[in-house]
Design an enzyme around this catalytic site. Structure first.
Site, PDB file in Angstrom:
ATOM      1  CE  LYS A   1      -9.088   3.403  13.233  1.00 29.34           C
ATOM      2  NZ  LYS A   1      -9.949   4.235  13.990  1.00 29.34           N
TER       3      LYS A   1
ATOM      4  CG  HIS B   1      -8.733   4.817  19.020  1.00 24.15           C
ATOM      5  ND1 HIS B   1      -7.607   4.176  18.560  1.00 24.15           N
ATOM      6  CD2 HIS B   1      -9.353   5.315  17.925  1.00 24.15           C
ATOM      7  CE1 HIS B   1      -7.557   4.293  17.237  1.00 24.15           C
ATOM      8  NE2 HIS B   1      -8.601   4.975  16.833  1.00 24.15           N
TER       9      HIS B   1
ATOM     10  CG  ASP C   1      -5.389   1.953  19.321  1.00 27.56           C
ATOM     11  OD1 ASP C   1      -5.252   3.182  19.123  1.00 27.56           O
ATOM     12  OD2 ASP C   1      -6.394   1.461  19.839  1.00 27.56           O
ATOM     13  CG  HIS C   2      -3.126   6.533  15.682  1.00 27.38           C
ATOM     14  ND1 HIS C   2      -4.279   6.030  15.157  1.00 27.38           N
ATOM     15  CD2 HIS C   2      -3.402   7.809  16.018  1.00 27.38           C
ATOM     16  CE1 HIS C   2      -5.212   6.963  15.181  1.00 27.38           C
ATOM     17  NE2 HIS C   2      -4.701   8.060  15.698  1.00 27.38           N
TER      18      HIS C   2
ATOM     19  CG  ASP D   1      -3.603  -7.416  -7.969  1.00 23.20           C
ATOM     20  OD1 ASP D   1      -3.861  -7.798  -6.801  1.00 23.20           O
ATOM     21  OD2 ASP D   1      -4.481  -7.110  -8.797  1.00 23.20           O
TER      22      ASP D   1
ATOM     23  NE  ARG E   1      -4.797  -1.663  -7.059  1.00 24.71           N
ATOM     24  CZ  ARG E   1      -6.071  -1.447  -6.792  1.00 24.71           C
ATOM     25  NH1 ARG E   1      -6.967  -2.323  -7.158  1.00 24.71           N
ATOM     26  NH2 ARG E   1      -6.458  -0.353  -6.161  1.00 24.71           N
TER      27      ARG E   1
ATOM     28  CG  ASP F   1      -4.111   9.369   3.485  1.00 20.17           C
ATOM     29  OD1 ASP F   1      -3.824  10.523   3.140  1.00 20.17           O
ATOM     30  OD2 ASP F   1      -4.512   9.075   4.622  1.00 20.17           O
TER      31      ASP F   1
ATOM     32  CE  LYS G   1      -7.132  16.997  16.871  1.00 21.56           C
ATOM     33  NZ  LYS G   1      -7.287  15.759  16.152  1.00 21.56           N
TER      34      LYS G   1
ATOM     35  CE  LYS H   1     -15.840  10.530  12.087  1.00 27.33           C
ATOM     36  NZ  LYS H   1     -14.460  10.926  12.358  1.00 27.33           N
TER      37      LYS H   1
ATOM     38  CB  ALA I   1       2.431   4.710   2.501  1.00 26.09           C
TER      39      ALA I   1
ATOM     40  N   GLY J   1       0.848  -1.209   0.000  1.00 26.84           N
ATOM     41  CA  GLY J   1       0.000   0.000   0.000  1.00 26.84           C
ATOM     42  C   GLY J   1       0.873   1.244   0.000  1.00 26.84           C
TER      43      GLY J   1
HETATM   44  P1  NAD Z   1      -5.411   4.182   0.584  1.00 24.18           P
HETATM   45  O1  NAD Z   1      -6.679   3.799  -0.102  1.00 24.18           O
HETATM   46  O2  NAD Z   1      -4.924   5.579   0.486  1.00 24.18           O
HETATM   47  O3  NAD Z   1      -4.243   3.227   0.063  1.00 24.18           O
HETATM   48  C1  NAD Z   1      -4.422   1.875  -0.225  1.00 24.18           C
HETATM   49  C2  NAD Z   1      -3.177   1.302  -0.861  1.00 24.18           C
HETATM   50  O4  NAD Z   1      -3.426  -0.064  -1.160  1.00 24.18           O
HETATM   51  C3  NAD Z   1      -2.764   1.963  -2.178  1.00 24.18           C
HETATM   52  O5  NAD Z   1      -1.349   2.024  -2.186  1.00 24.18           O
HETATM   53  C4  NAD Z   1      -3.249   0.984  -3.234  1.00 24.18           C
HETATM   54  O6  NAD Z   1      -2.492   0.998  -4.433  1.00 24.18           O
HETATM   55  C5  NAD Z   1      -3.028  -0.310  -2.515  1.00 24.18           C
HETATM   56  N1  NAD Z   1      -3.838  -1.405  -3.066  1.00 24.18           N
HETATM   57  C6  NAD Z   1      -5.187  -1.504  -3.096  1.00 24.18           C
HETATM   58  N2  NAD Z   1      -5.542  -2.669  -3.682  1.00 24.18           N
HETATM   59  C7  NAD Z   1      -4.404  -3.319  -4.010  1.00 24.18           C
HETATM   60  C8  NAD Z   1      -4.109  -4.569  -4.625  1.00 24.18           C
HETATM   61  N3  NAD Z   1      -5.063  -5.426  -5.029  1.00 24.18           N
HETATM   62  N4  NAD Z   1      -2.807  -4.917  -4.777  1.00 24.18           N
HETATM   63  C9  NAD Z   1      -1.827  -4.094  -4.374  1.00 24.18           C
HETATM   64  N5  NAD Z   1      -2.038  -2.898  -3.812  1.00 24.18           N
HETATM   65  C10 NAD Z   1      -3.312  -2.514  -3.623  1.00 24.18           C
HETATM   66  O7  NAD Z   1      -5.593   3.715   2.099  1.00 24.18           O
HETATM   67  P2  NAD Z   1      -4.880   4.333   3.411  1.00 24.18           P
HETATM   68  O8  NAD Z   1      -5.654   5.499   3.877  1.00 24.18           O
HETATM   69  O9  NAD Z   1      -3.427   4.495   3.169  1.00 24.18           O
HETATM   70  O10 NAD Z   1      -5.145   3.184   4.504  1.00 24.18           O
HETATM   71  C11 NAD Z   1      -4.477   1.924   4.506  1.00 24.18           C
HETATM   72  C12 NAD Z   1      -4.932   1.125   5.715  1.00 24.18           C
HETATM   73  O11 NAD Z   1      -4.613   1.835   6.886  1.00 24.18           O
HETATM   74  C13 NAD Z   1      -6.437   0.873   5.779  1.00 24.18           C
HETATM   75  O12 NAD Z   1      -6.648  -0.364   6.410  1.00 24.18           O
HETATM   76  C14 NAD Z   1      -6.932   1.988   6.685  1.00 24.18           C
HETATM   77  O13 NAD Z   1      -8.128   1.622   7.349  1.00 24.18           O
HETATM   78  C15 NAD Z   1      -5.787   2.066   7.654  1.00 24.18           C
HETATM   79  N6  NAD Z   1      -5.662   3.358   8.321  1.00 24.18           N
HETATM   80  C16 NAD Z   1      -5.355   4.487   7.604  1.00 24.18           C
HETATM   81  C17 NAD Z   1      -5.189   5.681   8.265  1.00 24.18           C
HETATM   82  C18 NAD Z   1      -4.814   6.940   7.520  1.00 24.18           C
HETATM   83  O14 NAD Z   1      -4.486   7.912   8.198  1.00 24.18           O
HETATM   84  N7  NAD Z   1      -4.850   6.965   6.223  1.00 24.18           N
HETATM   85  C19 NAD Z   1      -5.365   5.746   9.662  1.00 24.18           C
HETATM   86  C20 NAD Z   1      -5.679   4.575  10.361  1.00 24.18           C
HETATM   87  C21 NAD Z   1      -5.813   3.387   9.669  1.00 24.18           C
END
Ligand code: NAD
Length: 485
Positions: A146, A238, A175-176, A83, A44, A14, A343, A338, A16, A10
């Site tokens: 999560k 949390h 759990d951040h 993938d 992907r 977002d 906040k 919400k 990452a 991933g």
């Molecule tokens: P996102 O949708 O921005 O990113 C998803 C990633 O998964 C992308 O890089 C996408 O290319 C990849 N992906 C999707 N399907 C794929 C496949 N079949 N093969 C390979 N790669 C694939 O999601 P995000 O916001 O980064 O969140 C990721 C996880 O973290 C989720 O479980 C989300 O609930 C959790 N999370 C995110 C946040 C946050 O701040 N964004 C906070 C808490 C938890």
């Protein structure tokens, strides 16, 4: 310690970009990661290594003081279009993994960060094993995000899938909140201050209040949130994690095994409410339109991607009871939602009322220890004292300490601390499966009663602290929400 190959699934997402790359860069700057580490980013999109390095550089740009240093850091990042459902891709991943392991001399140590939707976790974990990307030669640790399921049954399924490839002590469930400075400070407050340690029990504490208030609405997450709601999105993880830190008995040592043992015991001691108790002691609400702070806020049901007839709660409140001897019959109130007034994440420890020798005219304040988790961080303690003057009048005094914003600005972020813990192999600040099991058992019971629609879904106006029923709940227990600046 830094010898490690980190694979991020991933990598274009977002999480990452916003959290992982900046955290890794800070670990690099502080010397935790040195020369012998590499990162494989997979997703992907058909990116090249150069494109990936640019994305990493862009995401750390606000932290960079030395361009060369940042470029060296980014050179450790490699990209593999992948993938996760496609078995063949894991072979390419294994080859790259072996090649980088040798190139950077990582001693076979591997961390896998699944920054993807949980539906993919099982597939990824099983392929990592079946395609021999894990080889048991160095440490192998899996970090997941999560939501860990949406019920006990789905959490169990997810856990079964993961356990086929990773043992419990290799799985780090983030759990951040557990990486937040003031949450970690609960250990210090409770176990280094004799005055609090001795009175941290039902003889002295009247009730505990946990508030996780958000001022934002569902933003662009309406589609996700409408299938989740406040109970599953905030309380299951949390709030119950924080509650376990407040309610647990003193661990034998400050080591993950002892800490987890006590947290698990605390969570398992929470009374599962009966149907009647759920109806009496738990409140759900949904925000409706309102003008607040010069802005107009639409109702939850009018938010994008939300069902116009949605019965999803955007606010949850209630009282848990922890039957662990220490806290029997002491309510642990919580509220989260919400579009609340502001906040703020806070904990109030409300101490018992004392009979006074000063007569009915002198109103005594109950002592309250407040732990401010965000946006400001610190403590306050509410006590009584004599007001200045020739008459003897009792007045309220607040001892207030807030961490300096400048110091906090340089302090590690939650993700940085948590990744550091994973590299050290310290699971103290992560959620154990037994904790998840206990918390889902509890949440399932509330969901079951709520889903039958036998309890009201109260409206609350956007910009308020939730429905009146949440205030009435505390009144029933002869107390009220503490919420002062
Ligand atoms: P996102 O949708 O921005 O990113 C998803 C990633 O998964 C992308 O890089 C996408 O290319 C990849 N992906 C999707 N399907 C794929 C496949 N079949 N093969 C390979 N790669 C694939 O999601 P995000 O916001 O980064 O969140 C990721 C996880 O973290 C989720 O479980 C989300 O609930 C959790 N999370 C995110 C946040 C946050 O701040 N964004 C906070 C808490 C938890």
């Amino acid at each position: 310690m830094s010898k490690v190959l980190i694979t991020i699934f991933g990598a274009t997402g977002d999480l990452a970009k916003r959290k992982l790359y900046p955290s890794l860069y800070r670990l690099y700057k502080s010397g935790v990661l040195e020369e012998d580490f590499a990162v494989i980013g997979t997703a992907r999109r058909p990116w090249t290594k150069e494109m990936y390095e640019d994305v990493v550089l862009e995401s750390i740009s606000s932290l960079v003081e030395n361009e060369e240093d940042a470029k060296t850091f980014a050179s450790h990042f490699y990209y593999q279009a992948h993938d996760v459902n496609d078995s063949e891709h894991y072979e390419t991943l294994r080859e790259l993994s072996n090649e980088l392991g040798e190139k950077y001399d990582t001693d076979h140590n591997k961390v896998f960060f699944l920054a993807m939707a949980p539906e993919f976790f099982g597939t990824i974990a099983s392929h990592l094993k079946s395609e021999h990307i894990t080889d048991g030669k160095g440490y192998e640790r899996l970090i997941i995000e999560k939501p860990f399921g949406t019920s006990l049954a789905t959490a169990e399924k997810l856990n079964d899938d993961l356990s086929k490839a990773f043992s419990e002590d290799q799985i780090y469930r983030i759990d951040h909140y557990l990486g937040k400075e003031m949450i970690q400070n609960i250990f210090a407050i409770r176990f280094t201050n004799f005055v609090f340690e001795k009175i941290w029990n039902r003889d002295f504490i009247d009730n505990i209040q946990i508030t996780f208030a958000e001022s934002i609405g569902v933003e662009d997450r309406g589609g996700y949130y409408d299938h989740s709601g406040a109970l599953k999105d905030m309380v299951q993880n949390h709030i119950l994690q924080v509650l376990s830190l407040l309610a647990m008995d003193k661990p034998k040592t400050y080591h993950s095994k002892d800490i987890l043992a006590e947290k698990i015991k605390a969570l398992q001691s929470i009374k599962i409410p009966s149907t009647e108790e759920v109806k009496e002691d738990f409140v759900r609400g949904q925000y409706v339109e309102n003008d607040f702070n010069g802005q107009h806020f639409v109702s939850y049901r009018d938010e994008s991607q939300v069902d116009p007839e949605s019965t999803t709660e955007t606010f949850a409140s209630g009282a848990f009871f922890v039957n662990n001897g220490r806290f029997n019959d002491v309510p642990f109130f919580f509220r989260t939602g919400k579009r609340m007034t502001e906040k703020g994440t806070r904990i109030n420890i409300v101490f018992k009322k004392e009979d006074s020798i000063f007569g009915p005219d002198q109103k005594l304040q109950q002592n309250v220890l407040t732990i401010y988790i965000q946006p400001t961080e610190g403590f306050s303690f509410l006590m009584n004292g004599k007001e200045v003057g020739k008459d003897f009048n009792i007045g309220e005094i607040k001892l207030d300490f807030r961490h300096d914003a400048a110091i906090l600005g340089n302090s590690p972020e939650a993700y940085e601390k948590l990744i550091y813990d994973v590299l050290k192999g310290d699971g103290s600040n992560f959620t154990h499966w037994d904790e998840l099991k206990a918390s889902w058992t509890l949440i399932d019971k509330i969901v079951d009663v709520w889903s039958k629609n036998e309890v009201p879904l109260y409206d609350y106006k956007a910009g308020t602290m939730g429905p009146k029923a949440s205030f009435d709940l505390l009144e029933k227990y002869d107390t009220e929400w503490n919420w002062t600046p």
